[in-house]
Scaffold this active site. Structure first.
Site, PDB file in Angstrom:
ATOM      1  CG  HIS A 121      -6.295   1.879  -4.753  1.00 45.85           C
ATOM      2  ND1 HIS A 121      -6.028   2.226  -6.067  1.00 45.85           N
ATOM      3  CD2 HIS A 121      -7.312   2.689  -4.350  1.00 45.85           C
ATOM      4  CE1 HIS A 121      -6.848   3.207  -6.432  1.00 45.85           C
ATOM      5  NE2 HIS A 121      -7.636   3.507  -5.407  1.00 45.85           N
ATOM      6  CG  ASP A 203      -1.076   2.591  -1.948  1.00 44.86           C
ATOM      7  OD1 ASP A 203      -0.968   3.782  -1.602  1.00 44.86           O
ATOM      8  OD2 ASP A 203      -2.100   2.135  -2.498  1.00 44.86           O
ATOM      9  CD  GLN A 206      -6.918   5.671   2.192  1.00 42.83           C
ATOM     10  OE1 GLN A 206      -7.247   6.315   3.183  1.00 42.83           O
ATOM     11  NE2 GLN A 206      -7.410   5.929   1.000  1.00 42.83           N
ATOM     12  CE  LYS A 229      -5.972   8.621  -1.529  1.00 41.19           C
ATOM     13  NZ  LYS A 229      -7.411   8.577  -1.811  1.00 41.19           N
TER      14      LYS A 229
END
Length: 414
Positions: A121, A203, A206, A229
């Site tokens: 990302h 990261d 997700q 999220k």
């Protein structure tokens, strides 16, 4: 009782007047919030509103307890060694920038290398591009195969004694693939930085909402994720940092509450993590964040993963029967973490999203803040359906049926 039947009732948004009948398949961008999380944030402002850490009166101490208890909940959630390794940020993007500015700019030197995966990302790419430009370092790309897998020979060839930092997504927000972070970190800690070991920045935006994360087991030196999220409020996120690194780092922002002492000439800073949390903190968001963690753990990360796999399987099996539809990434639905990104021949992804919206189906379309990956895949953009535990098989089937009609909507007769 299946996960979605048990928990869907906790989300007013799915029965509200403005969104009744909504199929929400944009969970990789942000999840919905259960009513208990909304109530926890509201309750803070109704019952405990004061500026944490700044007063000795009862209301302030109650606000401080709520804020610090949320930090401890976050530490337990990802198995950090202590709450002092948890920095509250606005989101994963801010956390990754904090790592780049406070660690990268003060550590990387001319001639060093920073390795990033081609699936990153932009939030885990642009900060490291900046560090390389500022310090005269070189950005090295870890390439993936067409299935989205970074092979061992790739990272072993690219991570060398010159590698100072490795930045990698735990789960790709486009392909849904889970990267072998533990293996890459283990290698980087041996081979990087002249044998002293490269620092690994993960990261986790997700992954944290969908699977059990253990930052110690992963070997992550930094791990960033967003609350929004995983059913928490927007505007609250976490950067985990290994204590030894945080202690040697300069603050990212300077100002209120991150100091120990200020003179006319200089200042000394508070201990970690407070030296990285300048200004009034998002205590209401932290209250909602703690409740979201409690709620997610009640759902069960194993149940979430099972539901992800089931729905991705239904969607992919259905799509494979539709001519002119192409799924990005692995053909194995269990390797998508609930993310199905696709294209339709002759139809722009923005048109795909607009057509699906007419049937009250919400998906994301565009480059998904991953333009280098899109370039490698030979496409400019794609549509993405992303599931969470409150989505249902019936929604997946209705979604596939809608996708099967997209080319007809655009005037194609085949």
């Amino acid at each position: 009782m299946s996960t979605y039947e048990q928990f869907r009732k906790d989300f007013t948004i799915f029965s509200g007047a403005h969104s009744s009948g909504l199929i929400y398949f944009d969970n990789a961008a942000t999840s919905q919030r259960p009513d208990c999380v909304v109530e926890a944030e509201a309750a803070f402002y109704r019952e405990s509103n004061a500026n944490p850490l700044r007063g000795l009166y009862d209301l302030c101490m109650r606000a401080t307890d709520i804020y610090e208890n949320a930090r401890e909940a976050a530490a337990r959630f990802i198995n950090a060694r202590s709450g002092s390794e948890i920095i509250f940020t606005r989101n994963a993007t801010e956390g990754l920038n904090l790592a780049a500015y406070s660690y990268g700019l003060h550590t990387v030197k001319s001639g060093d290398e920073i390795a990033v995966s081609c699936m990153e990302h932009h939030s885990n790419l642009l900060p490291w591009q900046m560090v390389c430009r500022e310090k005269g370092a070189r950005l090295v790309w870890l390439e993936c195969d067409p299935q989205g897998v970074i092979q061992p020979e790739e990272y072993k060839a690219k991570i060398t004694a010159r590698t100072k930092i490795v930045a990698i997504a735990h789960v790709s927000n486009v392909l849904g693939v889970t990267n072998p972070v533990k293996e890459i970190a283990g290698y980087a800690h041996k081979a990087g930085d002249g044998g002293k070991g490269a620092v690994v920045v993960v990261d986790g935006a997700q992954s944290a909402p969908h699977m059990k994360v253990d930052v110690q087991d992963l070997g992550a030196d930094f791990f960033a994720f967003s609350g929004h999220k995983l059913c928490a409020p927007m505007g609250i996120g976490v950067l985990y940092g290994r204590r030894g690194l945080l202690e040697q780092m300069e603050p990212f922002l300077r100002g209120g509450e991150m100091i120990e002492y200020v003179s006319r000439e200089d200042a000394t800073y508070a201990e970690i993590p407070h030296k990285f949390e300048a200004g009034t903190v998002n205590a209401g968001g932290a209250a909602g964040f703690a409740k979201a963690i409690e709620y997610i753990q009640g759902v069960g990360l194993e149940n979430i993963r099972k539901n992800d796999d089931e729905l991705a399987g239904l969607i992919m099996d259905g799509m494979k029967k539709i001519p002119h539809v192409h799924i990005l990434g692995s053909s194995d639905s269990r390797k998508h973490c609930g993310i199905v990104t696709f294209t339709v021949d002759g139809v722009h992804p923005h048109d795909i999203a607009s057509i699906l919206n007419t049937e009250n189906i919400a998906v994301r379309a565009g480059h998904h803040c991953a333009q280098p990956l899109m370039e490698q895949l030979g496409i400019g953009s794609a549509a993405r359906a992303s599931c969470y535990f409150y989505n249902t098989p019936q929604e997946a089937e209705r979604f596939v049926q809608a996708v099967s009609r997209i080319r007809q909507w655009m005037g194609y007769t085949d």
